[in-house]
Motif scaffolding. Structure first.
Motif, PDB file in Angstrom:
ATOM      1  N   VAL A 136       1.243  -1.100  -0.327  1.00 15.92           N
ATOM      2  CA  VAL A 136       0.136  -0.417   0.114  1.00 15.92           C
ATOM      3  C   VAL A 136       0.788   1.339  -0.050  1.00 15.92           C
ATOM      4  CG1 VAL A 136      -1.934   1.443   1.196  1.00 15.92           C
ATOM      5  CG2 VAL A 136      -2.019  -1.112   1.656  1.00 15.92           C
ATOM      6  N   LEU A 137       0.377   1.890  -0.835  1.00 16.18           N
ATOM      7  CA  LEU A 137       1.478   3.118  -1.195  1.00 16.18           C
ATOM      8  C   LEU A 137       0.317   4.316  -0.768  1.00 16.18           C
ATOM      9  CD1 LEU A 137       3.790   4.616  -1.944  1.00 16.18           C
ATOM     10  CD2 LEU A 137       2.226   5.454  -4.260  1.00 16.18           C
ATOM     11  N   ILE A 138       0.874   5.644   0.565  1.00 14.07           N
ATOM     12  CA  ILE A 138       0.517   6.450   1.006  1.00 14.07           C
ATOM     13  C   ILE A 138       1.385   7.485   0.708  1.00 14.07           C
ATOM     14  CG2 ILE A 138      -0.710   7.066   3.216  1.00 14.07           C
ATOM     15  CD1 ILE A 138      -1.703   4.019   3.408  1.00 14.07           C
ATOM     16  N   PRO A 139       0.374   8.313   0.060  1.00  9.74           N
ATOM     17  CA  PRO A 139       1.380   9.496   0.294  1.00  9.74           C
ATOM     18  C   PRO A 139       0.669  11.033   1.275  1.00  9.74           C
ATOM     19  CG  PRO A 139       0.686   9.639  -2.313  1.00  9.74           C
ATOM     20  CD  PRO A 139      -0.108   8.377  -0.947  1.00  9.74           C
ATOM     21  N   ILE A 140       1.478  11.055   2.036  1.00 12.56           N
ATOM     22  CA  ILE A 140       1.314  12.174   2.753  1.00 12.56           C
ATOM     23  C   ILE A 140       1.606  13.387   3.231  1.00 12.56           C
ATOM     24  CG2 ILE A 140       1.566  12.400   6.289  1.00 12.56           C
ATOM     25  CD1 ILE A 140       1.810   9.220   5.497  1.00 12.56           C
ATOM     26  N   PHE A 141       1.008  14.685   3.222  1.00 14.93           N
ATOM     27  CA  PHE A 141       1.047  15.702   3.378  1.00 14.93           C
ATOM     28  C   PHE A 141      -0.173  16.489   4.106  1.00 14.93           C
ATOM     29  CE2 PHE A 141      -2.896  17.544   0.989  1.00 14.93           C
ATOM     30  CZ  PHE A 141      -2.903  16.298   0.412  1.00 14.93           C
ATOM     31  N   GLY A 142      -0.342  16.273   5.618  1.00 16.04           N
ATOM     32  CA  GLY A 142      -0.607  16.026   6.470  1.00 16.04           C
ATOM     33  C   GLY A 142      -1.299  15.174   7.875  1.00 16.04           C
ATOM     34  N   ARG A 143      -1.396  15.496   8.819  1.00 22.05           N
ATOM     35  CA  ARG A 143      -1.884  15.248   9.824  1.00 22.05           C
ATOM     36  C   ARG A 143      -2.766  13.803   9.240  1.00 22.05           C
ATOM     37  NH1 ARG A 143      -5.054  12.129  13.249  1.00 22.05           N
ATOM     38  NH2 ARG A 143      -5.838  12.310  15.029  1.00 22.05           N
ATOM     39  N   PHE A 144      -4.103  13.845   8.742  1.00 18.85           N
ATOM     40  CA  PHE A 144      -5.120  12.536   8.211  1.00 18.85           C
ATOM     41  C   PHE A 144      -4.267  11.925   6.959  1.00 18.85           C
ATOM     42  CE2 PHE A 144      -7.271  16.142  10.271  1.00 18.85           C
ATOM     43  CZ  PHE A 144      -7.972  15.167  10.969  1.00 18.85           C
ATOM     44  N   GLY A 145      -3.057  12.124   5.685  1.00 15.49           N
ATOM     45  CA  GLY A 145      -2.226  11.067   5.559  1.00 15.49           C
ATOM     46  C   GLY A 145      -2.030  10.344   6.472  1.00 15.49           C
ATOM     47  N   HIS A 146      -1.380  10.273   8.035  1.00  9.78           N
ATOM     48  CA  HIS A 146      -0.797  10.058   8.961  1.00  9.78           C
ATOM     49  C   HIS A 146      -1.683   8.717   9.814  1.00  9.78           C
ATOM     50  CE1 HIS A 146       3.230  11.736   9.548  1.00  9.78           C
ATOM     51  NE2 HIS A 146       2.601  12.445   9.265  1.00  9.78           N
ATOM     52  N   LEU A 147      -3.243   8.986   9.121  1.00  9.71           N
ATOM     53  CA  LEU A 147      -4.405   8.013  10.055  1.00  9.71           C
ATOM     54  C   LEU A 147      -4.242   7.099   8.856  1.00  9.71           C
ATOM     55  CD1 LEU A 147      -6.794   7.054  12.037  1.00  9.71           C
ATOM     56  CD2 LEU A 147      -7.731   8.714  10.210  1.00  9.71           C
ATOM     57  N   LEU A 148      -3.986   7.248   7.416  1.00 12.43           N
ATOM     58  CA  LEU A 148      -4.404   6.103   6.525  1.00 12.43           C
ATOM     59  C   LEU A 148      -2.987   5.451   6.803  1.00 12.43           C
ATOM     60  CD1 LEU A 148      -4.913   8.581   3.407  1.00 12.43           C
ATOM     61  CD2 LEU A 148      -7.280   7.854   5.074  1.00 12.43           C
ATOM     62  N   HIS A 149      -1.783   6.303   7.139  1.00 12.88           N
ATOM     63  CA  HIS A 149      -0.372   5.042   7.122  1.00 12.88           C
ATOM     64  C   HIS A 149      -0.437   4.330   8.750  1.00 12.88           C
ATOM     65  CE1 HIS A 149       3.853   5.207   8.352  1.00 12.88           C
ATOM     66  NE2 HIS A 149       2.933   3.657   8.167  1.00 12.88           N
ATOM     67  N   GLU A 150      -1.178   4.525   9.321  1.00  8.20           N
ATOM     68  CA  GLU A 150      -2.165   3.946  10.717  1.00  8.20           C
ATOM     69  C   GLU A 150      -2.674   2.841  10.412  1.00  8.20           C
ATOM     70  OE1 GLU A 150      -1.079   4.790  14.100  1.00  8.20           O
ATOM     71  OE2 GLU A 150      -2.406   4.172  15.076  1.00  8.20           O
ATOM     72  N   ILE A 151      -3.792   3.046   9.669  1.00  7.15           N
ATOM     73  CA  ILE A 151      -4.795   1.872   9.758  1.00  7.15           C
ATOM     74  C   ILE A 151      -4.152   0.956   8.379  1.00  7.15           C
ATOM     75  CG2 ILE A 151      -7.183   2.032   8.463  1.00  7.15           C
ATOM     76  CD1 ILE A 151      -7.744   4.629   9.253  1.00  7.15           C
ATOM     77  N   ALA A 152      -3.626   1.431   7.886  1.00  7.27           N
ATOM     78  CA  ALA A 152      -3.336   0.557   6.803  1.00  7.27           C
ATOM     79  C   ALA A 152      -2.262  -0.499   6.703  1.00  7.27           C
ATOM     80  CB  ALA A 152      -2.429   1.065   5.690  1.00  7.27           C
TER      81      ALA A 152
END
Lengths: 406, 406
Positions: free
Chosen positions: B89-105
């Motif tokens: 899973v690739l997760i491009p992060i540009f703020g706090r809620f990208g980190h949430l996607l990382h967390e859930i993945a």
């Protein structure tokens, strides 16, 4: 583009095991303007709700708050947080919702052992305790009130045995909370999940839970702070962390604590409803509320019996708030239900699995549990059965119920 | 026993990135009596809501329905259902809620690769596409509108690349849906999660999602029917089954389909609210609604600029509905926020992580996004800044906003 009409739901008399009718004062609470989630007025409402939930669950636990989802969200939150992959979990099953606990425990990666009881009865505590001694579970998960069969399981002896064996006891009290006694501390329940849309008579949408320090200790071994919020390195619980973010009780309790560590955006209007539903429940008083449920059950049973109908299941374990009725032979149960709904605006329930087509289930829960509903249902059911060709003693059911009330 | 007062939340002017004010017509919808979940009137409301969600997401997808929980419940449902353990899973992060996607993945058991962009800007599509070519992900998950930084990420080129590489594209459009364009089909988004409590201006409590046939195909490989409901033996998806029961989209879609296979008890009153919020949104028209959000953003920015305040972040990627303002040097941002709330009844937001204490975030979302709120906020903010010793050009901010409106 399709035009959508104004919302205009019919007024129903809902005599199912939930969702049931909602007190107008609770409905009104939901129509109040929203507050921001970190507004001090809102966090006060959160704290008050926790206080009321402690009274409802009859507990001194620090943690008592709603999970933001329907009832099974609370069950899943408790199980996914308290069951680590590989844990041995014992699940005694006496109806449809025991199977749900089995399902969720499997998805948590547990080694599950089930005990199954014939539907219509409940377990002797000794049966469960014997299985515990054999299996040595980390967790026992069990339903308190089974709406699928209308049975209630005594829990106190099993709770004591769990404490003695150092095993956590998770109890699904979705159907019973607010309608029949649920004694969290006295029965030594480690985690309890209640429902809103049944005896509390709040719309579906939140799952009040409580858990004690034994449960919290296990949570904390599995805890980590969310990415994007945490500051330091890897947390102690990193390796066995909870598989869900949304249902991680360790994070939820940080949000419900004075830390107010950001997690989800609390459901404002549902919380207003829950607070109001709890307020009405405590204002009535738990003891008075339980007595009311018993009174209307008695009147309902008197009426059904006078009509010549028979109840399903072992009377010893009958759940006060759900009455299961055998569908008379040759009668199409669904046709009776439809006529009750379409012509009388009254909803009763069918059921699941092996009992489908054999019984109706009548709920007497919360705001729906009141004299005029019982009398209305009995009159309507008699008329509908006659219309379906059933030979029914005419005009006796309502009289029998009135006798109970007088 | 403690006595609890009548609920009486103050009326707030909520200018945060959510939850925001709710239209009185939506609040009223929640006060309607509830229906049973299988009442034909209620299932009609479910179907209507699906129809309106398809219009909102601009999609021909069969599946468009709410998950019963707050916004992140929809994100977790999409991710846990579409990401099998071990998936890349690739997760491009540009703020706090990208980190949430990382967390859930991570909690889904994925092999996660993240791309991080300095907060305040967004990705060039080519950066994401290059990382995809290198990593060959099964899933790309990305935020559309980042409320933590007030940025919006263009998605169409990334969507096309995902389609070409046969990878699923999951998009968190919680902050943008109903406020700025979200083109599910045109941008080739495979699963999209919206929020209720932001630009739709419905209270927090449901997470509308949509997904297409590509996503459904993956779901179906992981599907099994719940214990207690299933009749046959082990299902095909038994081995890679979804780790959550509550969030298993394969089961949710059976409940939202004509099969109506029992899962949770749908949140009646929240669904009434969502239906009414969608109705008002579609009645206004998506194009008109987006234009309204742009107009009030323009007026707000004109006022803030006239007051001598500076905006945060790359203007090219500014999210219409969230305006981030640099806190003037030497000013205690939290003290300003408290005075706005306590004396003026206006709420604006702080933010998370690296930007904490450096910016305020002002939301202009949904029902909160209207002329009298903009003017009220500008007047109050000017007064509060003066009260905090900031040298502010007096009386210009509101005039600048009025100029925009005239």
């Amino acid at each position: 583009m399709k035009r959508y009409e104004d919302l205009s739901p019919s007024l129903r008399c809902i005599m199912t095991p939930g969702p049931v009718e909602v007190d107008p004062r609770v409905l009104r609470a939901m129509s109040f303007p929203v507050l921001g989630q970190f507004d001090p007025e809102f966090t006060d409402i959160m704290n008050e709700t926790m206080g009321m939930l402690r009274e409802l669950f009859v507990t001194g636990n620090q943690w008592a708050y709603p999970v933001d989802g329907t009832s099974r969200s609370g069950i899943e939150a408790a199980m996914v947080s308290l069951i680590a992959p590989g844990d041995r979990v014992l699940i005694p099953i006496f109806g449809r919702f025991g199977h749900l606990l089995h399902e969720i425990a499997e998805r948590c990666g547990a080694e599950v052992r089930v005990l199954e009881k014939t539907w219509g009865s409940v377990f002797e505590s000794s049966e469960v305790i014997a299985a515990m001694e054999n299996f040595r579970p980390h967790v026992v998960a069990m339903v308190h009130g089974e709406t699928s069969t209308g049975r209630v399981q005594p829990l106190a002896e099993i709770g004591r045995a769990c404490r003695e064996q150092d095993c956590l006891f998770i109890v699904d009290a979705v159907a019973t909370i607010g309608g029949v006694p649920v004694e969290t501390d006295a029965w030594m329940l480690d985690a309890v999940i209640g429902g809103t849309q049944k005896c509390l008579s709040v719309p579906s949408g939140m799952a009040p839970i409580t858990y004690n320090e034994r449960a919290e200790a296990k949570l904390l071994t599995r805890k980590r702070v969310e990415r994007g919020l945490r500051t330091g390195d890897v947390e102690p619980g990193e390796l066995s962390f909870v598989r869900s973010n949304y249902f991680d009780l360790g994070m939820l309790q940080d949000y419900w604590s004075p830390k107010r560590l950001n997690h989800h955006t609390e459901m404002t209007s549902m919380l207003y409803a829950l607070r109001e539903g709890l307020r009405l429940t405590l204002e009535e008083g738990l003891a008075a509320r339980f007595a009311r449920h018993i009174l209307h059950e008695k009147a309902l049973i008197a009426g059904l019996t006078a009509m010549g109908l028979n109840l399903y299941g072992d009377p010893e374990s009958k759940l006060t708030v759900v009455t299961c009725v055998l569908i008379p032979e040759g009668v199409d149960g669904e046709s009776v239900r439809s006529m009750l709904l379409d012509r009388f605006g009254i909803e009763i329930a069918s059921t699941f699995g092996p009992l489908k087509g054999l019984i109706w289930r009548i709920g007497t829960m919360g705001f729906s549990c009141r004299e005029n509903n019982i009398l209305r249902l009995l009159g309507a059911l008699e008329a509908v059965l006659i219309r379906h060709g059933v030979t029914v003693p005419r005009g006796l059911a309502i009289q029998a119920a009135l006798d109970v009330y007088e």
